[in-house]
Design a protein around this motif. Structure first.
Motif, short mmCIF file in Angstrom:
data_model
loop_
_atom_site.label_atom_id
_atom_site.label_comp_id
_atom_site.label_asym_id
_atom_site.label_seq_id
_atom_site.Cartn_x
_atom_site.Cartn_y
_atom_site.Cartn_z
N VAL A 159 0.84 -1.20 0.00
CA VAL A 159 0.00 0.00 0.00
C VAL A 159 0.87 1.25 0.00
O VAL A 159 0.65 2.19 -0.78
N ILE A 160 1.88 1.27 0.86
CA ILE A 160 2.76 2.43 0.95
C ILE A 160 3.56 2.62 -0.33
O ILE A 160 3.70 3.74 -0.85
N VAL A 161 4.08 1.53 -0.88
CA VAL A 161 4.85 1.62 -2.12
C VAL A 161 3.99 2.15 -3.27
O VAL A 161 4.42 2.99 -4.06
N ALA A 162 2.76 1.67 -3.35
CA ALA A 162 1.90 2.04 -4.47
C ALA A 162 1.29 3.43 -4.33
O ALA A 162 1.02 4.10 -5.33
N PHE A 163 1.08 3.89 -3.08
CA PHE A 163 0.30 5.12 -2.91
C PHE A 163 1.04 6.25 -2.20
O PHE A 163 0.47 7.34 -2.06
N SER A 164 2.27 6.05 -1.75
CA SER A 164 2.92 7.08 -0.95
C SER A 164 3.12 8.39 -1.73
O SER A 164 2.82 9.48 -1.22
N PHE A 165 3.61 8.30 -2.97
CA PHE A 165 3.83 9.53 -3.72
C PHE A 165 2.53 10.07 -4.30
O PHE A 165 2.39 11.27 -4.51
N ILE A 166 1.57 9.19 -4.54
CA ILE A 166 0.24 9.65 -4.90
C ILE A 166 -0.38 10.40 -3.73
O ILE A 166 -1.02 11.45 -3.89
N TYR A 167 -0.17 9.90 -2.52
CA TYR A 167 -0.65 10.55 -1.29
C TYR A 167 -0.03 11.93 -1.14
O TYR A 167 -0.71 12.91 -0.81
N GLY A 168 1.27 12.01 -1.39
CA GLY A 168 1.94 13.30 -1.29
C GLY A 168 1.40 14.32 -2.28
O GLY A 168 1.23 15.50 -1.94
N ALA A 169 1.09 13.87 -3.49
CA ALA A 169 0.58 14.78 -4.50
C ALA A 169 -0.87 15.18 -4.25
O ALA A 169 -1.24 16.35 -4.39
N GLN A 170 -1.70 14.21 -3.83
CA GLN A 170 -3.14 14.47 -3.74
C GLN A 170 -3.58 14.96 -2.37
O GLN A 170 -4.46 15.82 -2.27
N VAL A 171 -3.01 14.44 -1.28
CA VAL A 171 -3.44 14.79 0.06
C VAL A 171 -2.59 15.91 0.64
O VAL A 171 -3.12 16.91 1.15
N ILE A 172 -1.26 15.76 0.57
CA ILE A 172 -0.37 16.77 1.13
C ILE A 172 -0.26 17.97 0.20
O ILE A 172 -0.14 19.12 0.64
N GLY A 173 -0.35 17.74 -1.11
CA GLY A 173 -0.21 18.83 -2.08
C GLY A 173 1.19 19.39 -2.10
O GLY A 173 1.40 20.60 -2.16
N TRP A 174 2.18 18.51 -2.07
CA TRP A 174 3.56 18.97 -1.96
C TRP A 174 4.07 19.59 -3.26
O TRP A 174 3.51 19.40 -4.33
N SER A 175 5.16 20.32 -3.11
CA SER A 175 5.81 20.93 -4.27
C SER A 175 6.74 19.92 -4.92
O SER A 175 7.06 18.87 -4.33
N GLU A 176 7.20 20.25 -6.11
CA GLU A 176 8.12 19.35 -6.80
C GLU A 176 9.42 19.20 -6.01
O GLU A 176 9.99 18.10 -5.93
N GLY A 177 9.87 20.28 -5.38
CA GLY A 177 11.10 20.21 -4.58
C GLY A 177 10.96 19.26 -3.41
O GLY A 177 11.87 18.48 -3.10
N THR A 178 9.82 19.32 -2.71
CA THR A 178 9.59 18.42 -1.59
C THR A 178 9.46 16.98 -2.06
O THR A 178 9.95 16.05 -1.40
N ARG A 179 8.81 16.78 -3.20
CA ARG A 179 8.71 15.43 -3.75
C ARG A 179 10.09 14.85 -4.01
O ARG A 179 10.39 13.70 -3.67
N ASN A 180 10.96 15.64 -4.63
CA ASN A 180 12.31 15.17 -4.92
C ASN A 180 13.09 14.88 -3.64
O ASN A 180 13.82 13.88 -3.55
N LEU A 181 12.94 15.77 -2.65
CA LEU A 181 13.63 15.56 -1.39
C LEU A 181 13.10 14.33 -0.67
O LEU A 181 13.87 13.58 -0.06
N MET A 182 11.79 14.10 -0.74
CA MET A 182 11.21 12.91 -0.12
C MET A 182 11.79 11.65 -0.73
O MET A 182 12.10 10.68 -0.03
N PHE A 183 11.95 11.67 -2.03
CA PHE A 183 12.54 10.51 -2.70
C PHE A 183 13.93 10.22 -2.15
O PHE A 183 14.27 9.07 -1.83
N VAL A 184 14.75 11.26 -2.01
CA VAL A 184 16.12 11.08 -1.52
C VAL A 184 16.10 10.57 -0.07
O VAL A 184 16.84 9.65 0.29
N VAL A 185 15.23 11.16 0.76
CA VAL A 185 15.13 10.75 2.16
C VAL A 185 14.76 9.28 2.27
O VAL A 185 15.38 8.52 3.02
N VAL A 186 13.74 8.85 1.52
CA VAL A 186 13.27 7.47 1.61
C VAL A 186 14.35 6.51 1.12
O VAL A 186 14.59 5.46 1.74
N GLN A 187 15.01 6.84 0.03
CA GLN A 187 16.02 5.93 -0.50
C GLN A 187 17.20 5.77 0.45
O GLN A 187 17.67 4.65 0.69
#
Length: 438
Positions: free
Chosen positions: A255-283
């Motif tokens: 569930v987390i793998v499939a929806f985490s970045f969708i959650y960030g885009a739709q629920v949190i409404g994050w910016s592209e910069g935060t999305r990129n930083l989230m990717f780095v943090v998770v990896q």
């Protein structure tokens, strides 16, 4: 004769490189880019994208259902016909070709995207079971946690390299940027194609079974072996309990793998910069989690270490759901002016540690409890339970978000990880290892 000698460093590295290579598919196609691209651009049923989310869930669930039906039988065939590398190579080629074809999925091409995700994710998921079946042959039981952790760590390093390139050079998932971002499929395919070459050069075929050409006789023998294993499940009680725990735990993970970045885009409404930083943090945190908990497994044992990863997951889900409240509390208590998307990065940190550690430790435990002469078959059952978990988790959340929205649906994951803790109480790790070597 079954090969039980410890593998050399080069062979272990070759095995680990498949994790490095295939992580590009998981992250770029399932988690970070194409899932968002499919739901928001290809389907595009704004403002809440419920149809896109549901179709995405159905495509993933259908691919996992195919793996559930076929993985144990294919594993039994691999053990009998000494065909681990042959079937691994087949899944690899199908994944590469179907992923590259995602370039042709344009806005409105809903069913082409649906079909290609089903094909590519089926082949990729089968390959996960195939490559894992080599694990028991790479070292002694006490070493498998570290070896599995190395594989997962290299996997997240591969994800960091591949997705980092895409995020920097292909840009955001938008209608305006579609002509660039559509190259994510071909890029993931080429990355997988090239990075997995060391696996097929250095990883040896385990000396289990006698080589046969893959035909109807091999299928029949695989089915017979499968029936024998099912009837003798009482011989492996600890492995059976572990599979039950994995069923619930991996439902939450998928569930987390499939929806985490969708959650960030739709629920949190994050910016592209935060999305990129989230990717780095998770990896990075997933890489650290895989290595650290792999080492911890050798010290605390697999059962306790695995339980700790599930508790960490529960804390991560609570941080995701209550991120707005946590942000308000931090701002009020410490006089800060944090944004919700910034605090959401903390939830990503916990999720990354949980993601890397839980999958690595679980896979190592299966390797410890699996007899060598049935390794591929039992890892086929591991594939069965993990993909059955994916169907259960993703489709369940897909329906819940249809009714209650994505934020409310995420609480379901807490129940899944809590349920995964229950079967662990009956596992005797020493008994499980002894059964595998009896």
């Amino acid at each position: 004769m079954i090969r039980t000698a410890k593998a050399g460093r080069r062979e272990i590295f070759g095995w680990s490189m498949f994790d490095f290579a295939n992580q590009a598919y998981t992250l770029l196609i399932i988690t970070v880019i194409f899932g968002d691209l499919y739901t928001r651009i290809v389907v595009g049923d704004s403002p809440d994208y419920r149809l896109g989310n549901l179709l995405w869930s159905l495509a993933l669930c259908l691919s996992y259902a195919i793996v559930v039906v076929t993985a144990p039988l294919l594993g039994a065939m691999m053990d009998y016909a000494r065909a681990k590398k042959r079937l691994l190579f087949t899944s690899y080629v199908i994944t590469v070709l179907s992923t590259g074809m995602l370039y042709f999925v344009a806005p409105g091409y809903i069913w082409l995207g649906f079909l290609l995700i089903v094909v590519s994710n089926t082949a990729y998921s089968a390959g996960e079971s195939f490559i894992a079946s080599f694990l028991p042959f790479l070292g002694e039981p006490r070493e498998l946690g570290k070896i599995s952790g190395l594989g997962w760590a290299l996997g997240y390093a591969g994800g960091l390299v591949s997705a980092g390139f895409v995020l920097l050079f292909l840009g955001a998932v938008t209608f305006e940027n579609f002509e660039r971002i559509r190259w994510v499929g071909p890029f993931a395919a080429v990355f997988f194609l090239l990075a997995a070459i060391p696996t097929f050069i250095w990883l040896r075929e385990p000396a289990v079974g006698v080589r046969h050409e893959l035909g109807t006789d091999v299928v029949a023998e695989g089915y017979r072996r499968l029936l024998v294993t099912v009837r003798s499940v009482a011989r492996y009680p600890d492995l059976a309990r572990l599979f039950l725990s994995i069923l619930f735990a991996m439902a939450g993970v998928y569930v987390i793998v499939a929806f985490s970045f969708i959650y960030g885009a739709q629920v949190i409404g994050w910016s592209e910069g935060t999305r990129n930083l989230m990717f780095v943090v998770v990896q990075i945190t997933a890489l650290v989690g895989a290595l650290a908990f792999g080492w911890l497994q050798g010290w605390l044992g697999g059962r306790l270490t695995y339980a700790l990863t599930l508790i960490l997951w529960i804390l991560a889900i609570l941080a995701i759901y209550f991120v707005a409240e946590l942000t308000a509390w931090l701002d009020q208590s410490f006089g800060l002016s944090l944004e919700v998307e910034q605090v959401f990065l903390f939830a990503g940190l916990l999720s990354g540690l949980s993601l890397g550690s839980s999958q690595s430790v679980g896979r190592a435990l299966v390797g410890m409890f699996s007899p060598e002469h049935r390794a591929a078959e039992l890892f086929g059952f591991w594939g069965l339970f993990t993909k059955l978990a994916a169907i259960f988790g993703i489709f369940g959340v897909g329906l819940l978000q249809w009714a209650f929205g994505l934020q409310g649906a995420v609480l379901f994951c807490i129940l899944l990880f809590a349920a995964a803790l229950i079967p662990l109480a009956g596992i005797d790790e020493q008994r499980g290892v002894a059964a595998a070597h009896d």
